[in-house]
Scaffold this motif. Structure first.
Motif, PDB file in Angstrom:
ATOM      1  N   ALA A  81       0.839  -1.188   0.000  1.00 14.63           N
ATOM      2  CA  ALA A  81       0.000   0.000   0.000  1.00 14.63           C
ATOM      3  C   ALA A  81       0.879   1.244   0.000  1.00 14.63           C
ATOM      4  N   PRO A  82       0.267   2.420  -0.233  1.00 11.54           N
ATOM      5  CA  PRO A  82       1.058   3.650  -0.121  1.00 11.54           C
ATOM      6  C   PRO A  82       1.722   3.756   1.249  1.00 11.54           C
ATOM      7  N   SER A  83       2.955   4.206   1.265  1.00 11.35           N
ATOM      8  CA  SER A  83       3.733   4.252   2.514  1.00 11.35           C
ATOM      9  C   SER A  83       3.038   5.082   3.583  1.00 11.35           C
ATOM     10  N   LYS A  84       2.402   6.180   3.183  1.00  9.40           N
ATOM     11  CA  LYS A  84       1.788   7.067   4.174  1.00  9.40           C
ATOM     12  C   LYS A  84       0.576   6.442   4.845  1.00  9.40           C
ATOM     13  N   LYS A  85       0.088   5.336   4.314  1.00 11.04           N
ATOM     14  CA  LYS A  85      -1.056   4.660   4.917  1.00 11.04           C
ATOM     15  C   LYS A  85      -0.639   3.466   5.785  1.00 11.04           C
ATOM     16  N   ILE A  86       0.656   3.220   5.917  1.00 13.97           N
ATOM     17  CA  ILE A  86       1.147   2.098   6.719  1.00 13.97           C
ATOM     18  C   ILE A  86       1.646   2.629   8.058  1.00 13.97           C
ATOM     19  N   ASP A  87       1.079   2.134   9.134  1.00 17.34           N
ATOM     20  CA  ASP A  87       1.526   2.502  10.483  1.00 17.34           C
ATOM     21  C   ASP A  87       2.517   1.447  10.951  1.00 17.34           C
ATOM     22  N   TYR A  88       3.809   1.739  10.816  1.00 17.15           N
ATOM     23  CA  TYR A  88       4.811   0.730  11.172  1.00 17.15           C
ATOM     24  C   TYR A  88       4.900   0.512  12.673  1.00 17.15           C
ATOM     25  N   HIS A  89       4.251   1.369  13.480  1.00 19.96           N
ATOM     26  CA  HIS A  89       4.203   1.132  14.923  1.00 19.96           C
ATOM     27  C   HIS A  89       3.266  -0.017  15.276  1.00 19.96           C
ATOM     28  N   ASP A  90       2.372  -0.371  14.350  1.00 20.74           N
ATOM     29  CA  ASP A  90       1.377  -1.416  14.605  1.00 20.74           C
ATOM     30  C   ASP A  90       2.007  -2.783  14.354  1.00 20.74           C
ATOM     31  N   THR A  91       2.560  -3.377  15.388  1.00 23.65           N
ATOM     32  CA  THR A  91       3.271  -4.650  15.229  1.00 23.65           C
ATOM     33  C   THR A  91       2.327  -5.813  14.959  1.00 23.65           C
ATOM     34  N   LYS A  92       1.024  -5.595  15.122  1.00 30.26           N
ATOM     35  CA  LYS A  92       0.080  -6.661  14.799  1.00 30.26           C
ATOM     36  C   LYS A  92       0.084  -6.973  13.306  1.00 30.26           C
ATOM     37  N   LEU A  93       0.539  -6.036  12.511  1.00 29.06           N
ATOM     38  CA  LEU A  93       0.546  -6.251  11.064  1.00 29.06           C
ATOM     39  C   LEU A  93       1.616  -7.257  10.658  1.00 29.06           C
ATOM     40  N   ALA A  94       2.846  -7.072  11.146  1.00 31.57           N
ATOM     41  CA  ALA A  94       3.928  -7.986  10.737  1.00 31.57           C
ATOM     42  C   ALA A  94       5.072  -8.035  11.730  1.00 31.57           C
ATOM     43  N   GLY A  95       4.865  -7.579  12.963  1.00 36.73           N
ATOM     44  CA  GLY A  95       5.935  -7.613  13.949  1.00 36.73           C
ATOM     45  C   GLY A  95       6.765  -6.347  13.925  1.00 36.73           C
ATOM     46  N   ASP A  96       7.995  -6.449  14.398  1.00 35.84           N
ATOM     47  CA  ASP A  96       8.892  -5.300  14.434  1.00 35.84           C
ATOM     48  C   ASP A  96       9.341  -4.966  13.011  1.00 35.84           C
ATOM     49  N   PRO A  97       9.107  -3.720  12.552  1.00 36.17           N
ATOM     50  CA  PRO A  97       9.499  -3.390  11.169  1.00 36.17           C
ATOM     51  C   PRO A  97      10.992  -3.465  10.925  1.00 36.17           C
ATOM     52  N   LYS A  98      11.818  -3.403  11.988  1.00 37.31           N
ATOM     53  CA  LYS A  98      13.259  -3.459  11.784  1.00 37.31           C
ATOM     54  C   LYS A  98      13.682  -4.712  11.037  1.00 37.31           C
ATOM     55  N   PHE A  99      13.006  -5.832  11.287  1.00 36.35           N
ATOM     56  CA  PHE A  99      13.384  -7.080  10.631  1.00 36.35           C
ATOM     57  C   PHE A  99      13.096  -7.022   9.131  1.00 36.35           C
ATOM     58  N   THR A 100      12.122  -6.221   8.742  1.00 34.47           N
ATOM     59  CA  THR A 100      11.812  -6.052   7.317  1.00 34.47           C
ATOM     60  C   THR A 100      12.683  -4.967   6.706  1.00 34.47           C
ATOM     61  N   TRP A 101      12.845  -3.871   7.427  1.00 33.84           N
ATOM     62  CA  TRP A 101      13.644  -2.760   6.906  1.00 33.84           C
ATOM     63  C   TRP A 101      15.078  -3.158   6.600  1.00 33.84           C
ATOM     64  N   GLU A 102      15.623  -4.073   7.387  1.00 34.13           N
ATOM     65  CA  GLU A 102      17.061  -4.353   7.270  1.00 34.13           C
ATOM     66  C   GLU A 102      17.428  -4.827   5.869  1.00 34.13           C
ATOM     67  N   LEU A 103      16.629  -5.717   5.306  1.00 35.31           N
ATOM     68  CA  LEU A 103      16.913  -6.191   3.947  1.00 35.31           C
ATOM     69  C   LEU A 103      16.783  -5.049   2.942  1.00 35.31           C
ATOM     70  N   GLY A 104      15.804  -4.158   3.171  1.00 33.40           N
ATOM     71  CA  GLY A 104      15.573  -3.046   2.261  1.00 33.40           C
ATOM     72  C   GLY A 104      16.591  -1.935   2.357  1.00 33.40           C
ATOM     73  N   ARG A 105      17.476  -1.972   3.343  1.00 31.09           N
ATOM     74  CA  ARG A 105      18.560  -0.992   3.380  1.00 31.09           C
ATOM     75  C   ARG A 105      19.618  -1.284   2.318  1.00 31.09           C
ATOM     76  N   LEU A 106      19.553  -2.455   1.722  1.00 28.04           N
ATOM     77  CA  LEU A 106      20.457  -2.858   0.626  1.00 28.04           C
ATOM     78  C   LEU A 106      21.922  -2.878   1.060  1.00 28.04           C
ATOM     79  N   THR A 107      22.175  -3.207   2.319  1.00 27.27           N
ATOM     80  CA  THR A 107      23.570  -3.291   2.768  1.00 27.27           C
ATOM     81  C   THR A 107      24.321  -4.413   2.067  1.00 27.27           C
ATOM     82  N   TRP A 108      23.580  -5.350   1.482  1.00 26.74           N
ATOM     83  CA  TRP A 108      24.188  -6.454   0.742  1.00 26.74           C
ATOM     84  C   TRP A 108      24.669  -6.013  -0.645  1.00 26.74           C
TER      85      TRP A 108
END
Length: 618
Positions: free
Chosen positions: A117-144
């Motif tokens: 969905a559009p980023s502005k409609k996602i509440d990343y504080h709501d861990t009921k959606l998928a848990g802690d967003p850090k675990f998802t964000w880490e791959l998207g930082r493209l450190t690899w």
């Protein structure tokens, strides 16, 4: 806590200027998106970049020295790159499998996905959606991404190039700016601009021509978004540094693109101003988090190195503060390259994210090379070699007794012991987001072994009970009253009324937000640590959380604490019986180990603790 209560508490932490800034952003988000958000990355390149790809590659301001890596460092990079080719990746010390292509919006730990969905409609504080967003964000930082680019540069093996372009192309297809979980926070976009720029700096030929253009256009889009959505006011901590760095780097990589020049100037100006705020005059971190210091130093180092390579700017004032931060790291660095677990920790990293390297040593040695100063160690020199082609000779930590007055720490080092007394503020700005209620606490290390331990931090969003426990006063080696904390917790990254710490007589005084006062003096004489505690009312309890390798035996009035290679005795005057509790220690983000904590009630308003050190178990 309900969303409404959290929002009201968060509002209280803001000033008028920040409220107006956020109101303006909210109103703009209701309007049709600006043109750059409607472009594809290819279109963004055409609109924003004045050079063609050949010119841009020829003018690229910064080149990594991949051939300077030594054999062992190169092997670590290739090991990680080979794993990425096989679809394997390491997330906070745990091996995870990557789908082909990866599910970019999935939490690798749970398998749950964030809304498409559009980023502005996602509440990343709501861990009921998928848990802690850090675990998802880490791959998207493209450190690899730089890992694969370096691997291709040093081997010319097409499998690394193919994997890089497959993953990158899919990420750009599925995560346009303004869409999905990876664009919900500016820090993610800022870090991503750094990793993309480093990958190109390592090996432009690793990118297919379409992906090169798309990557540069994507960086420019993210930089424009960052300019309009800066973390200001109460949020102007390491997030603002990442945003400023991401803006500066995107513009520095396209030096003749007029539309990006204001972003370069703004980004570099913010970085220079924030360096003097977020790194104290004595080099300590204003956020009161030791493990965030290497991360923010990367955020300064990469754009400043690019700026220098491009022949732009004067970094003299910045260099002085960076030098002090290097010396702070040198002073508190443990023999294994770790740092005391003061404040929050989240394993944040940008360049060379391999588990084989100590982050603190890696970044400190690169900073030393940038500044022309001695390295902190002969180990973990890969980033210095990669960025600057060489590593300076090391100057290891020396035995010392030093107070870092601005940061709020007093340090005693006498090999193999290190003792730290925390008399600093709760944290940075009105949120103090990454600080802990640890005033007047001590931590003691024998070599790299935590003996009297700061517990660290394992959780951000997914286990709020554990987060509150690990940042509370009773979790630290100080004095508590009734199991409460010195400062008022209002949310996982939000503190309310604060304790006030000041120098008093021959020690330091902590005035709790609830009115209690605790005074502490610490004196070190040879192998004896003497702690004097005074309180304004009865009911104080003294705590000594222990490291996970420690065991305890009680002998008359003595608690004997031992671990492989050492021991100490703790004796108290005017205290009750020692009690041993179950506790937790977080060696790194998302990991906890069971441990024990010693505590004893004060008999009255004063108590004396004597800790006698030994080199081997008694």
């Amino acid at each position: 806590m309900s969303s409404l209560v959290w929002r009201l508490r968060r509002l209280r932490a803001m000033g008028l200027v920040e409220i107006l800034h956020r109101t303006r952003r909210a109103l703009l988000n209701r309007l049709p998106p600006p043109p750059y958000l409607r472009w594809t990355p290819e279109e963004a390149y055409s609109h924003l970049i004045d050079e063609n790809t050949e010119q841009l590659i020829a003018e690229w301001p910064f080149h990594l020295h991949c051939s300077s890596l030594d054999e062992i460092e190169r092997a670590h990079v290739l090991e990680d790159a080979e794993a990425l080719v096989r679809g394997e990746w390491v997330l906070f010390g745990r091996k995870v499998a990557l789908d082909s292509p990866p599910r970019w919006n999935a939490n690798p730990m749970t398998g749950n996905t964030w809304p498409d969905a559009p980023s502005k409609k996602i509440d990343y504080h709501d861990t009921k959606l998928a848990g802690d967003p850090k675990f998802t964000w880490e791959l998207g930082r493209l450190t690899w991404l730089p890992t694969l680019a370096i691997a291709y540069e040093v081997t010319q093996d097409d499998k690394f190039k193919e994997r890089l372009n497959l993953l990158l192309s899919d990420f750009l297809d599925r995560n346009p700016v303004g869409w999905g979980i990876h664009h919900t926070s500016g820090i993610e976009m800022g870090v991503r601009n750094l990793t993309i720029s480093l990958a190109i700096s390592a090996c432009p030929s690793a990118f297919s021509e379409p992906n090169f253009k798309r990557s540069v256009g994507f960086m420019a889009q993210q930089a424009l978004w960052l300019r309009s959505n800066l973390s200001l006011g109460s949020s102007a901590n390491n997030h603002l540094l990442a945003e400023a760095s991401g803006m500066a780097v995107a513009a520095l990589c396209a030096p003749n693109s007029r539309r990006l020049t204001p972003l370069r100037n703004l980004g570099l100006r913010l970085l220079r101003a924030e360096l003097l705020k977020q790194v104290n005059a004595d080099g300590g971190p204003a956020e009161q988090s030791f493990e965030y210091l290497p991360f923010i130093l990367e955020l300064f180092l990469i754009p400043f190195a690019m700026e220098r390579a491009a022949g732009r700017g004067n970094t003299a004032p910045s260099a002085e503060r960076l030098h002090r931060s290097l010396e702070f790291l040198r002073a508190v660095l443990l023999p294994d390259g770790g740092l005391p677990k003061v404040g929050d920790q989240d394993d944040a990293r940008v360049a060379l994210p391999m588990e084989a390297f100590s982050r603190a040593r890696l970044v400190a040695n690169a900073l030393a090379a940038f500044l022309g100063q001695p390295a902190v160690s002969s180990a973990d020199t890969a980033l210095a070699r990669l960025m600057f082609g060489e590593t300076p000779h090391p100057k290891p930590p020396q035995d010392l007794h030093r107070e870092f007055e601005a940061a709020g720490y007093t340090l005693w080092r006498r090999d193999p012991w290190m003792l730290l007394l925390d008399h600093g503020d709760l944290g940075y700005l009105s949120l103090a987001a990454h600080g802990h209620a640890d005033a007047l606490s001590i931590c003691l290390y024998h070599g790299s072994t935590p003996v009297i331990a700061d517990p660290g931090m394992a959780h951000y969003h997914d286990d709020l009970e554990s987060r509150d426990r690990l940042r509370s006063t009773p979790a630290h080696a100080t004095v508590s009253f009734d199991g409460r904390s010195q400062s008022e917790m209002l949310g996982p990254f939000l503190w309310g009324r604060r304790a006030n710490i000041c120098r008093q007589s021959q020690g330091f005084e902590c005035a709790w937000y609830t009115g209690e006062i605790h005074w502490r003096s610490v004196v070190v004489e040879s192998n004896l640590i003497r702690i004097e505690d005074k309180t304004s009312r009865p009911g104080g309890r003294i705590h000594f959380p222990l490291g996970p390798s420690c065991s305890v035996e009680f002998h008359e009035d003595c608690a004997l604490v031992s671990w492989p290679g050492g021991s100490l005795e703790i004796r108290g005057k005017r205290i009750g019986e020692w009690i041993l509790h179950d506790s937790l220690f977080a060696p790194r983000f998302s990991h906890t180990l069971p441990t024990k904590s010693l505590s004893a009630d004060m008999n009255g308003l004063e108590a004396t603790i004597e800790i006698r050190l030994a080199e081997a178990p008694c």
